[in-house]
Write a protein that holds these residues in place. Structure first.
Motif, PDB file in Angstrom:
ATOM      1  N   ALA A   1       0.835  -1.199   0.000  1.00 33.22           N
ATOM      2  CA  ALA A   1       0.000   0.000   0.000  1.00 33.22           C
ATOM      3  C   ALA A   1       0.872   1.252   0.000  1.00 33.22           C
ATOM      4  CB  ALA A   1      -0.928  -0.010   1.211  1.00 33.22           C
ATOM      5  N   GLU A   2       1.954   1.221   0.757  1.00 34.10           N
ATOM      6  CA  GLU A   2       2.842   2.387   0.821  1.00 34.10           C
ATOM      7  C   GLU A   2       3.378   2.741  -0.564  1.00 34.10           C
ATOM      8  OE1 GLU A   2       7.000   3.935   2.895  1.00 34.10           O
ATOM      9  OE2 GLU A   2       6.347   1.868   3.228  1.00 34.10           O
TER      10      GLU A   2
ATOM     11  N   GLY B   1       6.322   9.634   5.033  1.00 33.92           N
ATOM     12  CA  GLY B   1       5.467   9.370   6.174  1.00 33.92           C
ATOM     13  C   GLY B   1       4.307   8.418   5.912  1.00 33.92           C
ATOM     14  N   LYS B   2       4.447   7.523   4.955  1.00 34.47           N
ATOM     15  CA  LYS B   2       3.326   6.648   4.604  1.00 34.47           C
ATOM     16  C   LYS B   2       3.597   5.171   4.880  1.00 34.47           C
ATOM     17  CE  LYS B   2       0.918  10.091   3.244  1.00 34.47           C
ATOM     18  NZ  LYS B   2      -0.220  10.521   4.059  1.00 34.47           N
ATOM     19  N   SER B   3       4.542   4.858   5.751  1.00 36.05           N
ATOM     20  CA  SER B   3       4.887   3.453   5.999  1.00 36.05           C
ATOM     21  C   SER B   3       3.725   2.648   6.589  1.00 36.05           C
ATOM     22  CB  SER B   3       6.107   3.341   6.912  1.00 36.05           C
ATOM     23  OG  SER B   3       5.818   3.861   8.185  1.00 36.05           O
TER      24      SER B   3
ATOM     25  N   GLU C   1      14.356   3.793  -5.851  1.00 29.59           N
ATOM     26  CA  GLU C   1      14.231   5.180  -6.296  1.00 29.59           C
ATOM     27  C   GLU C   1      13.512   6.020  -5.241  1.00 29.59           C
ATOM     28  OE1 GLU C   1      11.170   6.342  -9.336  1.00 29.59           O
ATOM     29  OE2 GLU C   1      12.980   6.710 -10.521  1.00 29.59           O
ATOM     30  N   TYR C   2      12.442   5.472  -4.674  1.00 26.95           N
ATOM     31  CA  TYR C   2      11.686   6.171  -3.649  1.00 26.95           C
ATOM     32  C   TYR C   2      12.533   6.432  -2.402  1.00 26.95           C
ATOM     33  CZ  TYR C   2       8.237   6.902   0.050  1.00 26.95           C
ATOM     34  OH  TYR C   2       7.538   7.399   1.120  1.00 26.95           O
TER      35      TYR C   2
ATOM     36  N   LEU D   1      13.449  13.445   3.919  1.00 31.77           N
ATOM     37  CA  LEU D   1      12.163  12.903   4.363  1.00 31.77           C
ATOM     38  C   LEU D   1      12.354  11.478   4.874  1.00 31.77           C
ATOM     39  CD1 LEU D   1       9.979  14.132   1.359  1.00 31.77           C
ATOM     40  CD2 LEU D   1      10.097  15.139   3.652  1.00 31.77           C
ATOM     41  N   SER D   2      11.301  10.953   5.502  1.00 30.26           N
ATOM     42  CA  SER D   2      11.344   9.614   6.063  1.00 30.26           C
ATOM     43  C   SER D   2      10.080   8.854   5.666  1.00 30.26           C
ATOM     44  CB  SER D   2      11.422   9.726   7.586  1.00 30.26           C
ATOM     45  OG  SER D   2      11.076   8.519   8.211  1.00 30.26           O
ATOM     46  N   ARG D   3      10.167   7.540   5.673  1.00 27.82           N
ATOM     47  CA  ARG D   3       8.975   6.718   5.439  1.00 27.82           C
ATOM     48  C   ARG D   3       8.003   6.819   6.594  1.00 27.82           C
ATOM     49  NH1 ARG D   3      10.429   0.907   4.846  1.00 27.82           N
ATOM     50  NH2 ARG D   3       8.214   0.750   4.419  1.00 27.82           N
ATOM     51  N   THR D   4       8.502   7.141   7.784  1.00 31.32           N
ATOM     52  CA  THR D   4       7.649   7.105   8.974  1.00 31.32           C
ATOM     53  C   THR D   4       7.129   8.470   9.431  1.00 31.32           C
ATOM     54  OG1 THR D   4       9.583   7.198  10.396  1.00 31.32           O
ATOM     55  CG2 THR D   4       8.718   5.009   9.843  1.00 31.32           C
ATOM     56  N   SER D   5       7.673   9.551   8.939  1.00 31.96           N
ATOM     57  CA  SER D   5       7.153  10.862   9.385  1.00 31.96           C
ATOM     58  C   SER D   5       7.277  11.892   8.305  1.00 31.96           C
ATOM     59  CB  SER D   5       7.898  11.328  10.612  1.00 31.96           C
ATOM     60  OG  SER D   5       9.283  11.447  10.360  1.00 31.96           O
TER      61      SER D   5
END
Length: 122
Positions: free
Chosen positions: A35-36, A60-62, A108-109, A118-122
């Protein structure tokens, strides 16, 4: 046209935790698409912009999940995510290409997130 691009999805299934969309095509290919990844690479104008220079890197979409899968004609689905994003039309071709190139798209992301602080979690 590559032969597998003519393949039709015969099954789309959202996992119990709503974090993976499984797609199986008539030619035997099958992919589990997170989904992420689908959310941050959504084919919507909100994410892709109207040119490559306008594409937005979404962090921030993990933990994002898929809440709805709605058919769009006979060529795509519209996914709704729990963060409210629902404007992407995910064509069969998009899902096929994303599945086939998933590792490269993830890399790439992750690189884009790092480049932009940026981070996957925030």
């Amino acid at each position: 046209m590559v032969e597998h691009e003519k393949a039709w999805p015969e099954e789309l299934r959202v996992s119990a935790d709503r974090k993976t969309l499984s797609v199986r095509f008539t030619d035997g290919r099958a992919y589990g698409l997170e989904a992420e990844l689908l959310r941050v690479r959504s084919p919507s104008a909100e994410v892709q912009g109207h040119s490559p220079e306008q594409r937005v890197t979404v962090g921030g979409k993990s933990e994002v999940t898929i809440t709805k899968v709605l058919p769009v004609g006979n060529y795509a689905v519209r996914l709704t995510f729990d963060d409210g994003h629902d404007t992407g039309i995910f064509t069969w071709k998009f899902l096929s290409e994303t599945g086939a190139d998933k590792d490269a798209r993830w890399a790439e992301y992750i690189a884009e997130l790092a480049d932009k602080g940026l981070s996957r979690t925030s």
